[in-house]
Structures are given as structure tokens and as C-alpha cells.
Design a protein around this motif. Structure first.
Motif, PDB file in Angstrom:
ATOM      1  N   ILE A 317       0.865  -1.178   0.000  1.00  0.00           N
ATOM      2  CA  ILE A 317       0.000   0.000   0.000  1.00  0.00           C
ATOM      3  C   ILE A 317       0.905   1.232   0.000  1.00  0.00           C
ATOM      4  CG2 ILE A 317      -1.737   1.293   1.283  1.00  0.00           C
ATOM      5  CD1 ILE A 317      -2.634  -1.366   2.504  1.00  0.00           C
ATOM      6  N   PRO A 318       0.824   2.060  -1.041  1.00  0.00           N
ATOM      7  CA  PRO A 318       1.731   3.214  -1.113  1.00  0.00           C
ATOM      8  C   PRO A 318       1.315   4.312  -0.146  1.00  0.00           C
ATOM      9  CG  PRO A 318       0.196   3.298  -2.930  1.00  0.00           C
ATOM     10  CD  PRO A 318      -0.079   2.001  -2.212  1.00  0.00           C
ATOM     11  N   GLY A 319       2.270   5.138   0.203  1.00  0.00           N
ATOM     12  CA  GLY A 319       1.982   6.255   1.091  1.00  0.00           C
ATOM     13  C   GLY A 319       1.481   7.487   0.365  1.00  0.00           C
ATOM     14  N   GLU A 320       1.502   7.443  -0.962  1.00  0.00           N
ATOM     15  CA  GLU A 320       1.065   8.605  -1.746  1.00  0.00           C
ATOM     16  C   GLU A 320       0.441   8.140  -3.044  1.00  0.00           C
ATOM     17  OE1 GLU A 320       3.486  12.351  -2.010  1.00  0.00           O
ATOM     18  OE2 GLU A 320       3.616  11.763  -4.131  1.00  0.00           O
ATOM     19  N   ALA A 321      -0.569   8.840  -3.505  1.00  0.00           N
ATOM     20  CA  ALA A 321      -1.210   8.572  -4.798  1.00  0.00           C
ATOM     21  C   ALA A 321      -1.500   9.910  -5.472  1.00  0.00           C
ATOM     22  CB  ALA A 321      -2.498   7.774  -4.609  1.00  0.00           C
ATOM     23  N   VAL A 322      -1.317   9.952  -6.789  1.00  0.00           N
ATOM     24  CA  VAL A 322      -1.429  11.202  -7.543  1.00  0.00           C
ATOM     25  C   VAL A 322      -2.388  11.020  -8.712  1.00  0.00           C
ATOM     26  CG1 VAL A 322      -0.173  12.879  -8.969  1.00  0.00           C
ATOM     27  CG2 VAL A 322       0.882  11.963  -6.888  1.00  0.00           C
ATOM     28  N   ALA A 323      -3.178  12.042  -8.987  1.00  0.00           N
ATOM     29  CA  ALA A 323      -4.049  12.067 -10.164  1.00  0.00           C
ATOM     30  C   ALA A 323      -3.920  13.418 -10.845  1.00  0.00           C
ATOM     31  CB  ALA A 323      -5.494  11.813  -9.769  1.00  0.00           C
ATOM     32  N   HIS A 324      -4.237  13.431 -12.126  1.00  0.00           N
ATOM     33  CA  HIS A 324      -4.257  14.680 -12.890  1.00  0.00           C
ATOM     34  C   HIS A 324      -5.644  14.883 -13.475  1.00  0.00           C
ATOM     35  CE1 HIS A 324       0.146  15.433 -12.785  1.00  0.00           C
ATOM     36  NE2 HIS A 324       0.188  14.115 -12.647  1.00  0.00           N
ATOM     37  N   VAL A 325      -6.083  16.130 -13.472  1.00  0.00           N
ATOM     38  CA  VAL A 325      -7.429  16.480 -13.919  1.00  0.00           C
ATOM     39  C   VAL A 325      -7.332  17.636 -14.908  1.00  0.00           C
ATOM     40  CG1 VAL A 325      -9.682  17.394 -13.204  1.00  0.00           C
ATOM     41  CG2 VAL A 325      -8.495  15.718 -11.761  1.00  0.00           C
ATOM     42  N   ASP A 326      -8.030  17.502 -16.029  1.00  0.00           N
ATOM     43  CA  ASP A 326      -8.121  18.592 -17.005  1.00  0.00           C
ATOM     44  C   ASP A 326      -9.331  19.441 -16.638  1.00  0.00           C
ATOM     45  OD1 ASP A 326      -8.535  20.286 -19.172  1.00  0.00           O
ATOM     46  OD2 ASP A 326      -7.931  18.807 -20.649  1.00  0.00           O
ATOM     47  N   GLY A 327      -9.072  20.578 -16.020  1.00  0.00           N
ATOM     48  CA  GLY A 327     -10.148  21.481 -15.636  1.00  0.00           C
ATOM     49  C   GLY A 327     -10.244  22.659 -16.580  1.00  0.00           C
ATOM     50  N   ARG A 328     -11.469  23.126 -16.812  1.00  0.00           N
ATOM     51  CA  ARG A 328     -11.706  24.298 -17.657  1.00  0.00           C
ATOM     52  C   ARG A 328     -12.772  25.157 -16.978  1.00  0.00           C
ATOM     53  NH1 ARG A 328      -8.143  23.644 -22.356  1.00  0.00           N
ATOM     54  NH2 ARG A 328      -7.497  21.469 -22.116  1.00  0.00           N
ATOM     55  N   PHE A 329     -12.565  26.461 -16.996  1.00  0.00           N
ATOM     56  CA  PHE A 329     -13.539  27.347 -16.361  1.00  0.00           C
ATOM     57  C   PHE A 329     -13.857  28.511 -17.290  1.00  0.00           C
ATOM     58  CE2 PHE A 329      -9.247  28.096 -14.737  1.00  0.00           C
ATOM     59  CZ  PHE A 329      -9.024  29.424 -15.068  1.00  0.00           C
ATOM     60  N   LEU A 330     -15.099  28.954 -17.215  1.00  0.00           N
ATOM     61  CA  LEU A 330     -15.584  30.027 -18.067  1.00  0.00           C
ATOM     62  C   LEU A 330     -15.164  31.386 -17.522  1.00  0.00           C
ATOM     63  CD1 LEU A 330     -19.080  28.500 -18.694  1.00  0.00           C
ATOM     64  CD2 LEU A 330     -17.490  29.154 -20.506  1.00  0.00           C
ATOM     65  N   PRO A 331     -15.188  32.419 -18.356  1.00  0.00           N
ATOM     66  CA  PRO A 331     -14.933  33.758 -17.840  1.00  0.00           C
ATOM     67  C   PRO A 331     -15.850  34.061 -16.657  1.00  0.00           C
ATOM     68  CG  PRO A 331     -14.994  33.802 -20.237  1.00  0.00           C
ATOM     69  CD  PRO A 331     -15.411  32.422 -19.819  1.00  0.00           C
ATOM     70  N   GLY A 332     -15.258  34.480 -15.559  1.00  0.00           N
ATOM     71  CA  GLY A 332     -16.018  34.750 -14.354  1.00  0.00           C
ATOM     72  C   GLY A 332     -16.300  33.529 -13.515  1.00  0.00           C
ATOM     73  N   GLY A 333     -15.823  32.359 -13.954  1.00  0.00           N
ATOM     74  CA  GLY A 333     -16.148  31.115 -13.263  1.00  0.00           C
ATOM     75  C   GLY A 333     -15.022  30.502 -12.461  1.00  0.00           C
ATOM     76  N   GLU A 334     -13.878  31.186 -12.354  1.00  0.00           N
ATOM     77  CA  GLU A 334     -12.738  30.560 -11.676  1.00  0.00           C
ATOM     78  C   GLU A 334     -12.970  30.409 -10.173  1.00  0.00           C
ATOM     79  OE1 GLU A 334      -7.888  30.882 -11.147  1.00  0.00           O
ATOM     80  OE2 GLU A 334      -8.917  32.245 -12.537  1.00  0.00           O
ATOM     81  N   GLU A 335     -13.602  31.383  -9.537  1.00  0.00           N
ATOM     82  CA  GLU A 335     -13.849  31.266  -8.102  1.00  0.00           C
ATOM     83  C   GLU A 335     -14.746  30.067  -7.810  1.00  0.00           C
ATOM     84  OE1 GLU A 335     -15.654  33.847  -4.341  1.00  0.00           O
ATOM     85  OE2 GLU A 335     -15.435  34.780  -6.311  1.00  0.00           O
ATOM     86  N   GLU A 336     -15.797  29.904  -8.607  1.00  0.00           N
ATOM     87  CA  GLU A 336     -16.667  28.736  -8.445  1.00  0.00           C
ATOM     88  C   GLU A 336     -15.882  27.447  -8.667  1.00  0.00           C
ATOM     89  OE1 GLU A 336     -20.605  26.743 -10.590  1.00  0.00           O
ATOM     90  OE2 GLU A 336     -19.258  28.051 -11.705  1.00  0.00           O
ATOM     91  N   PHE A 337     -14.996  27.453  -9.646  1.00  0.00           N
ATOM     92  CA  PHE A 337     -14.186  26.284  -9.959  1.00  0.00           C
ATOM     93  C   PHE A 337     -13.320  25.900  -8.755  1.00  0.00           C
ATOM     94  CE2 PHE A 337     -10.265  24.371 -11.626  1.00  0.00           C
ATOM     95  CZ  PHE A 337     -10.770  23.366 -12.433  1.00  0.00           C
ATOM     96  N   ARG A 338     -12.639  26.870  -8.185  1.00  0.00           N
ATOM     97  CA  ARG A 338     -11.761  26.600  -7.045  1.00  0.00           C
ATOM     98  C   ARG A 338     -12.554  26.086  -5.844  1.00  0.00           C
ATOM     99  NH1 ARG A 338      -6.625  29.304  -6.849  1.00  0.00           N
ATOM    100  NH2 ARG A 338      -6.146  30.506  -8.732  1.00  0.00           N
ATOM    101  N   GLU A 339     -13.661  26.758  -5.535  1.00  0.00           N
ATOM    102  CA  GLU A 339     -14.471  26.357  -4.377  1.00  0.00           C
ATOM    103  C   GLU A 339     -15.023  24.954  -4.555  1.00  0.00           C
ATOM    104  OE1 GLU A 339     -17.376  29.426  -4.117  1.00  0.00           O
ATOM    105  OE2 GLU A 339     -16.040  30.860  -3.109  1.00  0.00           O
ATOM    106  N   THR A 340     -15.434  24.630  -5.768  1.00  0.00           N
ATOM    107  CA  THR A 340     -15.984  23.300  -6.033  1.00  0.00           C
ATOM    108  C   THR A 340     -14.910  22.226  -5.895  1.00  0.00           C
ATOM    109  OG1 THR A 340     -17.634  24.255  -7.532  1.00  0.00           O
ATOM    110  CG2 THR A 340     -17.238  21.885  -7.713  1.00  0.00           C
ATOM    111  N   LEU A 341     -13.708  22.501  -6.391  1.00  0.00           N
ATOM    112  CA  LEU A 341     -12.630  21.521  -6.255  1.00  0.00           C
ATOM    113  C   LEU A 341     -12.237  21.331  -4.797  1.00  0.00           C
ATOM    114  CD1 LEU A 341     -11.061  19.808  -8.350  1.00  0.00           C
ATOM    115  CD2 LEU A 341     -12.488  21.599  -9.344  1.00  0.00           C
ATOM    116  N   ASP A 342     -12.246  22.397  -4.017  1.00  0.00           N
ATOM    117  CA  ASP A 342     -11.978  22.248  -2.588  1.00  0.00           C
ATOM    118  C   ASP A 342     -12.972  21.284  -1.945  1.00  0.00           C
ATOM    119  OD1 ASP A 342      -9.819  23.979  -2.611  1.00  0.00           O
ATOM    120  OD2 ASP A 342     -10.971  25.722  -1.946  1.00  0.00           O
TER     121      ASP A 342
END
Length: 450
Positions: A317-342
Motif C-alpha cells: 500500500i503506497p503512502g502517496e497517490a497522484v491524479a491529474h485532472v483537465d479542468g476548464r472554467f468560463l470567464p467569471g467562473g474561476e472562483e466557483e471552480f476553485r471552491e468546487t474543487l476544494d
């Protein structure tokens, strides 16, 4: 001297139509595969483009941040020194292609049955060739546009743009002095709706880029033991939540204009405001049929898991695991994007931007957009021109740092059944010769009237 800036004072010559095909084929044969991580060499293609411009009497400059990663910039003076300049840009690099998957070799540039084949035929050495053909045609005929036209062929667009438009914007901003608007890739192509209607979407916005790295940490241990602090489990749960999340609609001015114009084309009432706006957006997309593909990816933010990396042995069982996500956000949508990912990643998984670029939007009621619409209607009177927002990103993001408003305008008239979007990064990428000829005519018309 031809009539400067006139809609009727110049007609593209046959030599330009021959050149656009030859230049497309020649550029495809120059392998500029960008594998990421700096593994690319655009200089041979840059030298080719610079030579074609120099032959026409321009004075192109080659610029590199990294040896071999060359960019080309040239300026053609307009007739009105007080007019704001226009940037016309295209990238020289291409994504990888496996020859064993293709019908022809991806770097053959073969012209067969009226079609040019190869990696970059659509993304976007065809447009580079159109720009070269138009400018050379002007220089032979003594034509000058009203505005200064700055031409830029860039490196590294298919990765971070750090060696390309990012480098130019940061280190050579003076070359773009006076530029307020730009045209680049991915717009003004024929979209067939399957019912006889031909739509030409012109890019007037881009979603922002948010490529993410997710990291989960836990307690390493033997695979046979109970472990409630399993990093892989924590990561998998977060990735699942992200992949299954349904983002709410967010209508930017560009997307709203696109939906409104498409609804009008089909005689559909568009309810995009009020308490039931979200339901109205999705209901309208359902009614638009195939044309919904032009906007459905840009009515909301998105985040798609794409890569996973964890462990080194099945019973550890590893002590760390990593994933990558392709995220895209609309103009004016970055704050929503960050809050949702949190919220979706939760307390056991950290996330950060591996690569972030801004979202863009351009006015669809500008004189420049009207002239793009008019140029398309001149050569495709049967077509309906609408604005749209690109789901991905282009070099316009980097040039926006210089205050340049970018549009997607790389005109192609395509036959029914030709899947333009599938050509991007796809197998058997190709472009019809007639589409290239159409693009030269439209680009010439627009640039002389812009």
C-alpha cells in the motif's frame, strides 16, 4: 497599386491558390511534433515560413527562448498610420502521431483526391499556409491593408506556450505595439447540422485552463493488512466525485449570444433568464439537435480526470497517490471552480494547478466581428454565422496579456460528413484543397476590410 482596403479592388490570384496547397503540404512534411517537456524543434518550420515572407519583401525576425524553439514575427504596414494594428497568429508545432494508425504517413503531406493529408492539416499548418499565401499575393499585387498587420508564427502552443506566445508576450512585447485585436485558430469553419443548414461559428471566447495535480497521502503498509489510511482509496474517492459532478450552467455573454442566435435560426424560444434558467439552458440544448455541439461544452465549467499514478507493487500500500485532472472554467467562473474543487477533493486530498491560463471573451457586437461575418457571407452566402466560445484554449491567452482581444477565425468551407473537430489531434487528419482555397479568399477579404 490595387485599391487599398477595398472590398472590390483586389481578387486573389491563382498563384496564391496553388501556394496555399503547396505550403500546407511542405509544412506538414517538417516534423514539429511537440511531446511536451521541451521535446520539440519548430525552427525548421519557422525558417521555412520566414523565407516565404522574406521572398515577398517583408522583414521577418526569428526569436527563440530555447535553442530550436523558434518563433517568427513580421509586420506589414497599413495605409492608415492612426489605425489600431491587427495580430494574425498561428502555431507551428503539432501533437504526436503514430504512423501505424494512419492511412498515409502523418508527415507525408500527401495530396490525394483533392485532399491534403497529415498532422497539422487542420491544427494548424493549413492556416499558417493561408496567411503566407495571402500576404505573398498582396505583395505581388501591391495591396496594403488599412491597419498594420502583425504576423506571428509561434512555437509550443500544444504544450505550455512558454517557448512560444508566452515568451513573445513577455520578452518581445514591442513587436506587437499598437495591436488591439487578433485572429487565430479554431473558428469560421462549416458546421453541418444534418438538416441542410450550414453554420459558421466564429470564436469570441475561450474557457480558462486549469490542469490540476491531486495528491492523497496515507499510511504505507502491507497489502494484506487492514489500512483505513489508504492513499489510493482516498484519491479514488476524490477522483470519482470530480468525474461525477454535474456543474451548473453559467452563461457568459458570448455563450448567451451563441444560444440566442442558434435558437433564432431554428425558430426556438430561448428561456435563458429567471428562476428556471438552468432548466431552460439544458432544454434549449436538447431542442437544438446536432447544433448543440457548438455550445454544450461551454455552458458550464468542467473537470475531467485524465491520469492516475500510485504504487509500485501489488502487495504494497503506497503512502502517496497522484491524479491529474483537465479542468476548464468560463470567464467569471474561476472562483466557483476553485471552491468546487476544494469541496470535491475533501480534507484528505490536496490539489494545485499544474498549469493555469485565464478565460477569455471578446465582444460579438464589435466592428471586427461584423467584418468577419461579412467576409464569410461574401463567399458562403448560404451559411449562418454565429459566435461561439471555444471549450479549450489557444495562443490568444498569452497575447491577451498585452491587451489584445482575440477571435477564432481560420476559415474553411467543408463538405458534409467532414468531422472538423475529430481532425484535431485525431488519426488521418486532413483538409480538402477547396477548403484551403475558400480560406484564402475569406482571409484576404477580411484582412483588407478589417
Amino acid at each position: 497599386m490595387a485599391e487599398n482596403g477595398s472590398t472590390t479592388g483586389h481578387r486573389v490570384g491563382d498563384r496564391a491558390l496553388e501556394e496555399v496547397v503547396r505550403f500546407t503540404s511542405d509544412l506538414i512534411r517538417i516534423d514539429t511534433t511537440n511531446r511536451g517537456g521541451g521535446d520539440c524543434r519548430e525552427r525548421p518550420a519557422a525558417e521555412y515560413a520566414a523565407e516565404r515572407l522574406a521572398e515577398a519583401g517583408l522583414e521577418p525576425v526569428l526569436l527563440e527562448r530555447t535553442p530550436g524553439r523558434a518563433n517568427v514575427v513580421a509586420r506589414l504596414a497599413g495605409t492608415d498610420p492612426a489605425a489600431e494594428a491587427l495580430l494574425v497568429h498561428g502555431h507551428l508545432d503539432v501533437v504526436p502521431a503514430r504512423a501505424d494508425e494512419w492511412s498515409v504517413h502523418p508527415f507525408s503531406g500527401e495530396v490525394r483526391d483533392g485532399v491534403v493529408w497529415g498532422r497539422g492539416a487542420v491544427d494548424m499548418k493549413n492556416t499558417d499556409a493561408m496567411i503566407l499565401a495571402v500576404v505573398r499575393d498582396w505583395m505581388r499585387a501591391g495591396v496594403r491593408p488599412r491597419r498594420d498587420v502583425v504576423i506571428a508564427f509561434t512555437a509550443d502552443e500544444e504544450a505550455s506556450a512558454a517557448d512560444g506566445s508566452g515568451f513573445l508576450a513577455e520578452r518581445h512585447a514591442g513587436l506587437f505595439e499598437g495591436c488591439t485585436e487578433a485572429i487565430g485558430e479554431s473558428g469560421a469553419y462549416t458546421f453541418h447540422d444534418g438538416a441542410g443548414r450550414r453554420i459558421y461559428p466564429v470564436g469570441a471566447g475561450e474557457r480558462g485552463t486549469g490542469w490540476l495535480r491531486l495528491t492523497a497521502r496515507g499510511r504505507a503498509g502491507h497489502g494484506s493488512k487492514v489500512n483505513h489510511d489508504n492513499a489510493v482509496t482516498r484519491l479514488a474517492a476524490a477522483v470519482t466525485r470530480i468525474g461525477e459532478h454535474r456543474w451548473p450552467p453559467r452563461l457568459t455573454p458570448t455563450v448567451r449570444a451563441a444560444l440566442t442566435e442558434l435558437a433564432a435560426l431554428y425558430g426556438i424560444e430561448a428561456d435563458l433568464d429567471g428562476r428556471h434558467a438552468a432548466e431552460g439552458v439544458d432544454a434549449l440544448l436538447d431542442k437544438l439537435g446536432p447544433a448543440a455541439a457548438l455550445v454544450e461544452a461551454t455552458v458550464r465549467n468542467s473537470a475531467n480526470p485524465t491520469m492516475l499514478d500510485a504504487g509500485y507493487k501489488v502487495n504494497v500500500i503506497p503512502g502517496e497517490a497522484v491524479a491529474h485532472v483537465d479542468g476548464r472554467f468560463l470567464p467569471g467562473g474561476e472562483e466557483e471552480f476553485r471552491e468546487t474543487l476544494d469541496r470535491l477533493t475533501g480534507p484528505d486530498v490536496d490539489w494545485e494547478f499544474d498549469h493555469r491560463e485565464v478565460a477569455l471573451q471578446a465582444p460579438v457586437d464589435s466592428p471586427t466581428f461584423a467584418r468577419m461575418r461579412a467576409a464569410l457571407k461574401t463567399f458562403a452566402p448560404e451559411g449562418d454565422v454565429v459566435p461561439y466560445c471555444m471549450s479549450g484554449g489557444t495562443d490568444a491567452k498569452q497575447f491577451a496579456r498585452l491587451g489584445i482581444t482575440g477571435y477564432g477565425f481560420a476559415p474553411l468551407r467543408l463538405p458534409e460528413g467532414f468531422d472538423y473537430q475529430a481532425m484535431f489531434h485525431g488519426v488521418d487528419e486532413r483538409v480538402p484543397v477547396e477548403a484551403l482555397h475558400f480560406g484564402v479568399h475569406v482571409l484576404d477579404h477580411f484582412l483588407r476590410t478589417a
